[in-house]
Design an enzyme around this catalytic site. Structure first.
Site, PDB file in Angstrom:
ATOM      1  CD  GLU A 181      29.685  28.366  44.000  1.00 41.82           C
ATOM      2  OE1 GLU A 181      30.509  28.556  44.921  1.00 41.82           O
ATOM      3  OE2 GLU A 181      29.790  28.907  42.885  1.00 41.82           O
ATOM      4  CG  ASN A 201      31.564  27.041  50.431  1.00 44.01           C
ATOM      5  OD1 ASN A 201      32.418  27.702  49.840  1.00 44.01           O
ATOM      6  ND2 ASN A 201      30.320  27.458  50.571  1.00 44.01           N
ATOM      7  NE  ARG A 254      36.822  30.658  47.193  1.00 42.80           N
ATOM      8  CZ  ARG A 254      37.421  29.993  46.196  1.00 42.80           C
ATOM      9  NH1 ARG A 254      38.637  29.594  46.313  1.00 42.80           N
ATOM     10  NH2 ARG A 254      36.774  29.740  45.096  1.00 42.80           N
TER      11      ARG A 254
END
Ligand SMILES: Nc1ncnc2c1ncn2[C@@H]1O[C@H](COP(=O)(O)OP(=O)(O)OP(=O)(O)O)[C@@H](O)[C@H]1O
Ligand SMILES: [Mg+2]
Lengths: 147, 110
Positions: free
Chosen positions: A48, A52, A106
């Site tokens: 994650e 990002n 997303r």
């Protein structure tokens, strides 16, 4: 508290590196003898944070992602993932479940996933300068309950 | 790693395999979308049996396919989730968009 062992690496923000990053961090953390479940937790959280950096911090360019992992005497693993990208203006809002500035494919759940799999997640960010995500997890490990 | 598509008159089934992250999701999405856009099936089933890893990109994949199916009122099923991935899908509230089933739960056949 001082780490008993540390690892540092720098990766280019290319999506092909996502799997390498999570495997490398979890392989290093394996020194604490985590369970399969704990390994998956770390892999997911790292995925994650690294994603990002790739999609948000450096949206149009390739930049560097700095990863640091520390192992502590008490069984804690600390992972720090840093970028020198665009930064986050409102961190509190960014961390709310379903909040995303990209939409489309997303979900806006990256931070929620990191928080559910790690014990503690801290975010520091300066708009225009970059973002640092620090995550802690206490590894209870396979030995739990037997010694 | 990727996706295998099976289809019959009523349903398209996407057998997903390997790791689903932001990097791999793009190709998976394209394969599924070209299959369902052509056929506009009543049901799309995403089968997670062979998925060894997923992050929130898999949630985005489910949400995006749900939106696409809305165009013709199609339904979405997400099946054969590991206990762990079932928990993540629930955490994301996916049960309000589609049918979620764990491994070993029975799937309706044709
Ligand atoms: N490293 C970063 N640099 C700049 N902005 C970031 C960074 N990480 C997160 N953000 C901002 O925080 C928001 C929320 O992040 P989060 O990971 O929760 O969701 P997402 O990435 O948008 O969607 P998902 O992770 O579900 O695919 C992002 O939409 C983005 O605006
Ligand atoms: Mg994210």
């Amino acid at each position: 508290m001082k780490a008993i062992n540390q690892m540092k690496m720098t990766l280019e923000s290319r999506s092909v590196n996502e799997s390498f990053a999570r495997v490398a961090v979890s392989a290093f953390a394996a020194q604490h003898d985590p369970t399969v479940e704990e390994i998956s937790d770390i892999k997911t959280a790292v995925s994650e944070a690294v994603t990002n950096c790739i999609v948000h911090a450096y949206p149009e360019t390739v930049g560097d992602i700095y990863i640091w992992v520390g192992l502590y005497e008490n069984g804690m693993v600390r992972v720090r993932i840093k970028d020198k990208g665009c930064g986050i203006i409102n961190i509190k809002q960014a961390m709310e479940p379903l909040f995303t500035t990209l939409g489309g494919e997303r979900a806006g759940l990256g931070f929620a996933v990191m928080e559910s799999f790690m014990d503690k997640v801290r975010v520091r960010s300066t708009p225009g300068k970059g973002t640092t995500v620090t995550m802690d997890k206490l590894i209870k490990g396979r030995c739990d309950g037997q010694g | 790693m990727g996706v295998e598509i099976l289809s019959n008159a009523l349903r398209v089934t996407a057998l997903l395999s390997g790791e689903i992250d932001h990097h791999t999701a793009a190709a998976i999405r394209m394969d599924i979308d070209s299959a369902i856009s052509a056929q506009q099936p009543k049901t799309l089933r995403l089968d997670f049996t062979e998925v060894s890893f997923m992050d929130s990109s898999a949630i985005g994949l489910v949400m995006g396919r749900y939106r696409l199916l809305q165009a013709w009122g199609g339904q979405l099923e997400v099946v054969n989730l590991s206990d762990r991935n079932y928990k993540v899908m629930k955490l994301a509230g996916m049960q309000s968009l589609c049918m979620l089933k764990r491994k070993d739960e029975e799937n309706e056949s044709d």
